[in-house]
Design a protein around this motif. Structure first.
Motif, PDB file in Angstrom:
ATOM      1  N   UNK A  84       0.831  -1.220   0.000  1.00  0.00           N
ATOM      2  CA  UNK A  84       0.000   0.000   0.000  1.00  0.00           C
ATOM      3  C   UNK A  84       0.856   1.257   0.000  1.00  0.00           C
ATOM      4  N   UNK A  85       1.967   1.201   0.712  1.00  0.00           N
ATOM      5  CA  UNK A  85       2.820   2.394   0.805  1.00  0.00           C
ATOM      6  C   UNK A  85       3.556   2.687  -0.497  1.00  0.00           C
ATOM      7  N   UNK A  86       3.665   1.673  -1.313  1.00  0.00           N
ATOM      8  CA  UNK A  86       4.226   1.859  -2.658  1.00  0.00           C
ATOM      9  C   UNK A  86       5.692   2.235  -2.666  1.00  0.00           C
ATOM     10  N   UNK A  87       6.083   2.720  -3.834  1.00  0.00           N
ATOM     11  CA  UNK A  87       7.492   3.095  -4.037  1.00  0.00           C
ATOM     12  C   UNK A  87       7.819   4.345  -3.230  1.00  0.00           C
ATOM     13  N   UNK A  88       9.047   4.389  -2.768  1.00  0.00           N
ATOM     14  CA  UNK A  88       9.481   5.601  -2.049  1.00  0.00           C
ATOM     15  C   UNK A  88       9.587   6.767  -3.021  1.00  0.00           C
ATOM     16  N   UNK A  89       9.177   7.905  -2.546  1.00  0.00           N
ATOM     17  CA  UNK A  89       9.363   9.111  -3.357  1.00  0.00           C
ATOM     18  C   UNK A  89      10.033  10.153  -2.472  1.00  0.00           C
ATOM     19  N   UNK A  90      11.176  10.567  -2.906  1.00  0.00           N
ATOM     20  CA  UNK A  90      11.894  11.553  -2.084  1.00  0.00           C
ATOM     21  C   UNK A  90      11.822  12.923  -2.746  1.00  0.00           C
ATOM     22  N   UNK A  91      12.295  13.899  -2.029  1.00  0.00           N
ATOM     23  CA  UNK A  91      12.334  15.249  -2.597  1.00  0.00           C
ATOM     24  C   UNK A  91      13.389  15.293  -3.689  1.00  0.00           C
ATOM     25  N   UNK A  92      13.077  15.992  -4.743  1.00  0.00           N
ATOM     26  CA  UNK A  92      14.060  16.099  -5.835  1.00  0.00           C
ATOM     27  C   UNK A  92      14.364  17.562  -6.110  1.00  0.00           C
ATOM     28  N   UNK A  93      15.581  17.789  -6.519  1.00  0.00           N
ATOM     29  CA  UNK A  93      16.012  19.166  -6.778  1.00  0.00           C
ATOM     30  C   UNK A  93      16.663  19.244  -8.151  1.00  0.00           C
ATOM     31  N   UNK A  95       0.995   6.701  14.182  1.00  0.00           N
ATOM     32  CA  UNK A  95       1.780   6.646  12.947  1.00  0.00           C
ATOM     33  C   UNK A  95       1.102   5.879  11.822  1.00  0.00           C
ATOM     34  N   UNK A  96       0.081   5.123  12.189  1.00  0.00           N
ATOM     35  CA  UNK A  96      -0.638   4.344  11.181  1.00  0.00           C
ATOM     36  C   UNK A  96      -1.271   5.219  10.109  1.00  0.00           C
ATOM     37  N   UNK A  97      -1.410   6.499  10.391  1.00  0.00           N
ATOM     38  CA  UNK A  97      -2.040   7.376   9.394  1.00  0.00           C
ATOM     39  C   UNK A  97      -1.193   7.476   8.124  1.00  0.00           C
ATOM     40  N   UNK A  98       0.089   7.175   8.221  1.00  0.00           N
ATOM     41  CA  UNK A  98       0.922   7.195   7.010  1.00  0.00           C
ATOM     42  C   UNK A  98       0.295   6.291   5.958  1.00  0.00           C
ATOM     43  N   UNK A  99      -0.190   5.152   6.415  1.00  0.00           N
ATOM     44  CA  UNK A  99      -0.754   4.186   5.475  1.00  0.00           C
ATOM     45  C   UNK A  99      -2.044   4.729   4.862  1.00  0.00           C
ATOM     46  N   UNK A 100      -2.902   5.322   5.715  1.00  0.00           N
ATOM     47  CA  UNK A 100      -4.164   5.817   5.151  1.00  0.00           C
ATOM     48  C   UNK A 100      -3.952   7.044   4.278  1.00  0.00           C
ATOM     49  N   UNK A 101      -2.963   7.866   4.597  1.00  0.00           N
ATOM     50  CA  UNK A 101      -2.688   9.037   3.745  1.00  0.00           C
ATOM     51  C   UNK A 101      -2.277   8.557   2.344  1.00  0.00           C
ATOM     52  N   UNK A 102      -1.372   7.611   2.340  1.00  0.00           N
ATOM     53  CA  UNK A 102      -0.866   7.116   1.051  1.00  0.00           C
ATOM     54  C   UNK A 102      -1.966   6.382   0.285  1.00  0.00           C
ATOM     55  N   UNK A 103      -2.688   5.547   1.035  1.00  0.00           N
ATOM     56  CA  UNK A 103      -3.688   4.693   0.392  1.00  0.00           C
ATOM     57  C   UNK A 103      -4.933   5.467  -0.039  1.00  0.00           C
TER      58      UNK A 103
END
Ligand code: GTP
Ligand code: MG
Length: 497
Positions: free
Chosen positions: A277-286, A451-459
């Motif tokens: 559910x959390x999928x691929x990591x996405x970091x900040x890009x510059x 911290x579980x909200x990370x999953x619901x935010x992403x999902x």
């Protein structure tokens, strides 16, 4: 002789009133001295009695008033004593809970509520919007001499106003350096990335994973009751109803497909599903110079702190960073940001408090270009209650960025306070309506079980969490790695570092 006797005597005369009065007057003048004296004495005695009675009454009234005043004073004193006792008890409780410090810090944020007062300024925005260039000449001059600009700004800002803020803000830093300087510093560093996340997520682990494990421990076979109890545990541990239901549905399917019989295998499967559910990591890009990072979020979410941490991180990577103090609304917001930029050793572009945030961004873009900065980070004022203002302000800043920094890569980071649980998810929904959010910074993961909200935010919202805040220190910001997050939650605590 009394008054009534006199009147009766006059009536007996039967003559006109003017004559009667005259005769009476004449008669009175010819009263025998003894009679006259007696009558005067009578009258005086009566007057004395009346006066004494009045005095008595007045004294009584005075007594009663004094009594009432004393009683009222006692009540006030008692109430003051109660208030003081309550305040002392509250302070002791907060100190015991270790949250007094945070609460004190939060106070100024609360004070920022009357942001609506700043509306008049926004009303003036349209004029500035149409002619942003009008402000440019004044602001651009220093931009051409970058170093001078930073200096000029700090000179124009009364040092006194910065000092108190910096002292306050410097305290925690001093504490930090004290903590990180001694021998403890080494193990701290060695602890590394993963251990820090794991420590930060300890409460979430207890509230979420440990409870799920308890549920599973109560079953010897996998049945509907198990799924129901699991789902309930997930919902109450801030994974959110929608995401919890989805996790359980996928789990049911996989259990069936794989023919899993042992409830103890379920935990690994939940870890797998959440990881997906959390999928691929996405970091900040510059990718562009400058890249513009706009930081938005409600009051107290941790925007300014995150900016400070991010500056420190980017500086450490050798990037040239500039910060725009576009939160011109909250008192002391500019000073607070400046303290962070000083700690991180990066430059700041600021205007006076109450000025137009878009014009700060406007100047900052010029400055970032002139100085060859890699990253321009814009702090903004916290907004929630007034969607219209939020939209107006963000739209205006966006327009400035679009025109002034055309072609520059843009990140719009929404900062959410993890301790607010599912409310943070709702905030994200609101902000999503007004801004093109490219990533989320989830702060205060260290102090929460939510911290579980990370999953619901992403999902549920499809927005990637790019950074997480795991403390108040300058190095307590980390890029979000889904697999580390999942491991930190699901793997046994005893795991070697
Ligand atoms: N424990 C912990 N505290 C944090 C974290 N990030 C921010 N804070 C604290 O949260 C409080 C608010 O942070 P700010 O950075 O001022 O929040 P803000 O969003 O800029 O607030 P406004 O400027 O009022 O809109 C401060 O006391 C920070 O120290 C974090 O990751 N962990
Ligand atoms: Mg702020």
């Amino acid at each position: 002789m009394g008054l009534f006797g006199k009147k009766n005597k006059n009536k007996e005369k039967g003559v006109p009133f003017w004559r009667r009065n005259k005769q009476q007057a004449e008669k009175e003048t010819v009263l025998e001295p003894e009679e006259q004296i007696a009558e005067t004495a009578d009258a005086e005695a009566e007057e004395d009695i009346a006066a004494a009675a009045l005095n008595d009454l007045a004294a009584q009234e005075q007594d009663e008033i004094e009594k009432a005043r004393l009683a009222a004073q006692e009540v006030v004193e008692e109430s003051e004593q109660h208030q003081a006792a309550i305040a002392l008890a509250r302070q002791a409780a907060l100190e015991a809970a270790g949250i007094l410090k945070n609460e004190e810090k939060a106070e100024p944020e609360e004070e920022t509520e009357p942001e609506e007062e700043t509306e008049p300024e926004e009303e003036t925005e349209p004029e500035e919007e149409t002619e942003p260039e009008a402000e440019e000449p004044e602001e651009v001059e220093p931009v051409e001499e970058p170093e001078q600009e930073a200096e000029t700004e700090s000179e124009t800002e009364p040092a006194e106003t910065v000092e108190p803020e910096s002292e306050e803000a410097a305290e925690p830093e001093a504490e930090l350096t004290e903590k990180s300087d001694p021998e403890e510093a080494e193990p701290e560093k060695k602890k590394g990335f993963f251990a820090k996340i794991r420590d930060g997520l300890r409460k979430t682990k207890d509230a979420m994973v440990s409870r799920m494990q308890q549920v599973l421990g109560g079953f010897t076979k996998i049945d509907d009751d198990l799924f129901d109890e699991l789902e309930e545990t997930m919902i109450t541990s801030d994974l959110g109803p929608e995401t919890s239901v989805q996790i359980c549905e996928t789990l049911r399917k996989r259990v069936k497909e794989r023919g899993v019989k042992d409830p103890q295998e379920i935990m690994g499967m939940i870890q797998e599903i959440i990881g997906e559910m959390l999928g691929e990591d996405q970091t900040l890009e510059y990718p562009t110079q400058p890249t513009i990072v706009m930081v938005i979020g409600v009051n107290g979410a941790g925007k300014t702190t995150t900016i400070g941490k991010l500056c420190h991180q980017l500086k450490g990577e050798g990037k040239k960073v500039l910060v725009a103090a576009a939160d011109t609304f909250r008192a002391a917001a500019i000073d607070q940001l400046e303290v962070w930029t000083q700690r991180a050793g990066v430059d700041i572009v600021k205007h006076a408090e109450g000025s137009d945030p878009a014009s700060v961004v406007y100047d900052a873009i010029d400055a970032a270009k002139a100085r060859g900065c890699d990253v321009l980070i814009c702090d903004t004022a916290g907004r929630l209650h007034n969607k219209k203002n939020l939209m107006q302000e963000l739209a205006k800043i966006n327009r400035i960025i679009e025109t002034k920094a055309e072609g520059c890569h843009r990140e719009i980071l929404l900062v959410l306070d993890a301790t607010t649980g599912q409310n943070a998810v709702n905030q994200a929904r609101l902000f999503q309506e007004v801004a093109d959010i490219s990533g989320i910074v989830l702060t205060k993961l260290d102090g929460t079980a939510k911290g579980g909200i990370i999953v619901s935010i992403r999902n549920e919202l499809g927005i990637p969490v790019k950074l997480i805040g795991v403390g108040e220190k300058i190095d307590d910001l980390q890029p979000f790695h889904a697999q580390d997050f999942v491991r930190a939650l699901f793997e046994p605590t005893e795991e070697s570092l």
